[in-house]
Structures are given as structure tokens and as C-alpha cells.
Design a protein around this motif. Sequence first.
Motif, short mmCIF file in Angstrom:
data_model
loop_
_atom_site.label_atom_id
_atom_site.label_comp_id
_atom_site.label_asym_id
_atom_site.label_seq_id
_atom_site.Cartn_x
_atom_site.Cartn_y
_atom_site.Cartn_z
N PHE A 40 -14.13 -1.10 0.98
CA PHE A 40 -13.37 -1.43 -0.05
C PHE A 40 -12.83 -2.98 0.06
O PHE A 40 -12.08 -3.22 0.98
CB PHE A 40 -12.40 -0.46 -0.28
N GLY A 50 -9.00 7.42 7.49
CA GLY A 50 -8.46 6.78 6.37
C GLY A 50 -9.07 5.28 6.66
O GLY A 50 -10.13 5.14 7.20
N LEU A 51 -8.39 4.28 5.93
CA LEU A 51 -8.75 3.20 5.69
C LEU A 51 -8.39 2.25 6.61
O LEU A 51 -6.98 2.23 7.14
CB LEU A 51 -8.38 2.48 4.08
N TYR A 63 -11.11 -3.45 3.30
CA TYR A 63 -10.93 -2.13 4.20
C TYR A 63 -12.30 -1.50 4.53
O TYR A 63 -13.02 -1.60 3.51
CB TYR A 63 -9.70 -1.20 3.31
N GLN A 121 -13.65 2.31 5.64
CA GLN A 121 -13.49 3.76 5.65
C GLN A 121 -14.57 4.51 6.39
O GLN A 121 -15.69 4.56 5.71
CB GLN A 121 -13.18 4.26 4.27
N PHE A 149 -8.35 -8.45 0.15
CA PHE A 149 -8.35 -7.67 1.26
C PHE A 149 -9.81 -6.91 1.26
O PHE A 149 -10.39 -6.66 0.34
CB PHE A 149 -7.37 -6.56 1.40
N TYR A 196 -1.41 7.38 -2.19
CA TYR A 196 -2.70 6.97 -2.99
C TYR A 196 -3.61 8.28 -3.22
O TYR A 196 -3.64 9.10 -2.37
CB TYR A 196 -3.59 5.88 -2.30
N PHE A 223 -7.86 -1.27 -5.55
CA PHE A 223 -9.09 -1.36 -4.98
C PHE A 223 -10.23 -1.49 -5.99
O PHE A 223 -10.11 -0.89 -7.14
CB PHE A 223 -9.00 -0.02 -4.27
N GLY A 224 -11.32 -1.99 -5.49
CA GLY A 224 -12.69 -1.77 -6.25
C GLY A 224 -13.13 -0.21 -6.13
O GLY A 224 -12.52 0.66 -5.33
N GLN A 225 -14.59 0.05 -6.42
CA GLN A 225 -15.00 1.23 -6.45
C GLN A 225 -15.52 1.80 -5.05
O GLN A 225 -16.15 2.87 -4.82
CB GLN A 225 -16.11 1.53 -7.52
N GLN A 245 -14.85 6.90 -5.86
CA GLN A 245 -13.81 5.98 -6.35
C GLN A 245 -12.97 5.27 -5.37
O GLN A 245 -12.95 5.89 -4.20
CB GLN A 245 -13.11 6.68 -7.49
N GLY A 246 -12.51 4.31 -5.60
CA GLY A 246 -11.63 3.51 -4.75
C GLY A 246 -10.02 4.37 -4.93
O GLY A 246 -9.75 4.92 -5.87
N LEU A 270 -3.76 9.93 0.26
CA LEU A 270 -3.85 8.85 1.50
C LEU A 270 -2.27 8.53 1.31
O LEU A 270 -1.87 8.02 0.45
CB LEU A 270 -4.57 7.59 1.46
N LEU A 284 -1.72 -2.36 -3.48
CA LEU A 284 -3.32 -2.79 -3.58
C LEU A 284 -3.99 -2.17 -4.78
O LEU A 284 -3.70 -0.99 -5.00
CB LEU A 284 -4.03 -2.36 -2.22
N PHE A 328 -2.91 2.81 6.64
CA PHE A 328 -3.16 4.21 6.09
C PHE A 328 -3.49 5.43 6.99
O PHE A 328 -3.92 5.03 8.30
CB PHE A 328 -4.44 4.06 5.40
N GLY A 329 -3.04 6.55 6.64
CA GLY A 329 -3.08 7.60 7.50
C GLY A 329 -4.56 7.99 7.17
O GLY A 329 -5.38 7.67 6.31
N GLU A 330 -4.83 9.29 7.76
CA GLU A 330 -6.37 9.93 7.64
C GLU A 330 -6.49 10.53 6.39
O GLU A 330 -7.61 10.81 6.12
CB GLU A 330 -6.64 10.74 9.12
N THR A 367 -3.82 -7.81 -4.43
CA THR A 367 -2.58 -7.92 -4.83
C THR A 367 -1.93 -9.02 -5.30
O THR A 367 -2.52 -10.06 -5.03
CB THR A 367 -1.72 -7.12 -3.47
#
Lengths: 115, 115
Positions: A90, A43-44, A36, A38, A34, B35, A105-107, B41-42, B91, A103, B106-108, A94
Motif C-alpha cells: 500500500f 497488519g501493515l 506499507y 501487509q 509512505f 481504520y 491509502f491507495g487501493q 481496498q486500502g 485496524l 494516512l 498497526f496492529g494485526e 499524509t
Amino acid sequence: AQSVTQLDSQVPVFEEAPVELRCNYSSSVSVYLFWYVQYPNQGLQLLLKYLSGSTLVKGINGFEAEFNKSQTSFHLRKPSVHISDTAEYFCAVTMIYNQGGKLIFGQGTELSVKP
Amino acid sequence: EAGVAQSPRYKIIEKRQSVAFWCNPISGHATLYWYQQILGQGPKLLIQFQNNGVVDDSQLPKDRFSAERLKGVDSTLKIQPAKLEDSAVYLCASSLARGTGNTIYFGEGSWLTVV
């Protein structure tokens, strides 16, 4: 265990130039992939995802990504960026057979588009 | 369709105080995630619910963090007592089902600053 590495923490680029945001993953099992985005103070939002089929995936806002299993990569590309693309991006994975579907995530890569 | 709702958006507390965040997922979504995203960071999964049951809380610091999802809809994440390192964006996210191909929305976010 799975891990995601985004190779660039910051990518500055001029408006209308092409951009590539790099993502590599590590996993002992098959994964879904995935991207995403931001935007500041938000949010994402899902840009695109690869589940199966064609390795070239098209997403929203003109972005696309290519899954390369041999190189364990899932790089994100856009042929011509706009100021509005300035955001944090990001990459995430998964495990296909993970019942939870969480999920990892990367940094993140901060894309900064300049006029 | 309404998205994932979170409140409060911003909170500043002193260390050792307590704080609670609330989340209302997208209607009909059985799976709910919390999250933690530390600056630079992610996001990292804290806890995942399937309806009102916990699927994964392996990375939740249980000595200070707790979460519940009564009646399988809304959820609350609590931190007590807070530490400086808890400063982050929290999140909330939801997905239709637990399958790994499902999109997670995702939410904000709830921004926490511990001083």
C-alpha cells in the motif's frame, strides 16, 4: 483533497526478477509519502517513507522508492524479489501541515512472486 | 517493544447484532487510530484520538459506530447494529505524537464477518 492511485492491482513476477509497483498521488499541498506491506492475515508494516531530502529512499527488505515531484509519483522498486515478498503493498500520503497526521491509502497492489 | 494489541482477532455475527473491538497501543503513544479495511481496498480512517480527545471522526458512521479512549490509553470500537457492509478488517494503529512525519504502527487487525 488528497488521493492515491496504485496503477496495478496485481503484479505477478518470477523469483529473482526485478519489480516496480507504481504509485501516483494527487494533492494541492505538500505531502509525506509512505509504503506499507501487509502479509496475509497480518497488519501493515512500514517499508519506507519520504519526508524530505534525497528523493531516493531506501527501506527494509531491500526495497527502495523514488519521489518524483513533477510527476507526483512514488514508485516502489526491488532489484531481485523473493518468494517471501509475496504480499499486499500500500502506498499512502499524509499532508505535511495536517495536525492529525492521518494516512490516506491507495487501493493496494498484490505482489505475487512465483518460483 | 510490544506492538499494538487488538482483540478479538476474528468475529462472526449476524446482522443487527452488536460487536466491540479492543485496542491497546504501544506504550507511550499519544495518538491512536481506527481504520476500516474492506476486502480489496486500502484502509480508511474511521477515527483518530489524541490522548483521550477525538481529533478526526469525519468518516465514522456515527449512527452505528462509536469509539472511546478512556484514560488516553486503551480504546474500544463498537458497532451497533451491524450491517452486512460492515464486514471488514478493523485496524488499530498508534503513533508517538500527532506530527505527520511520525511512523504509524498497526496492529494485526480484527476481522469481522457479518452474516
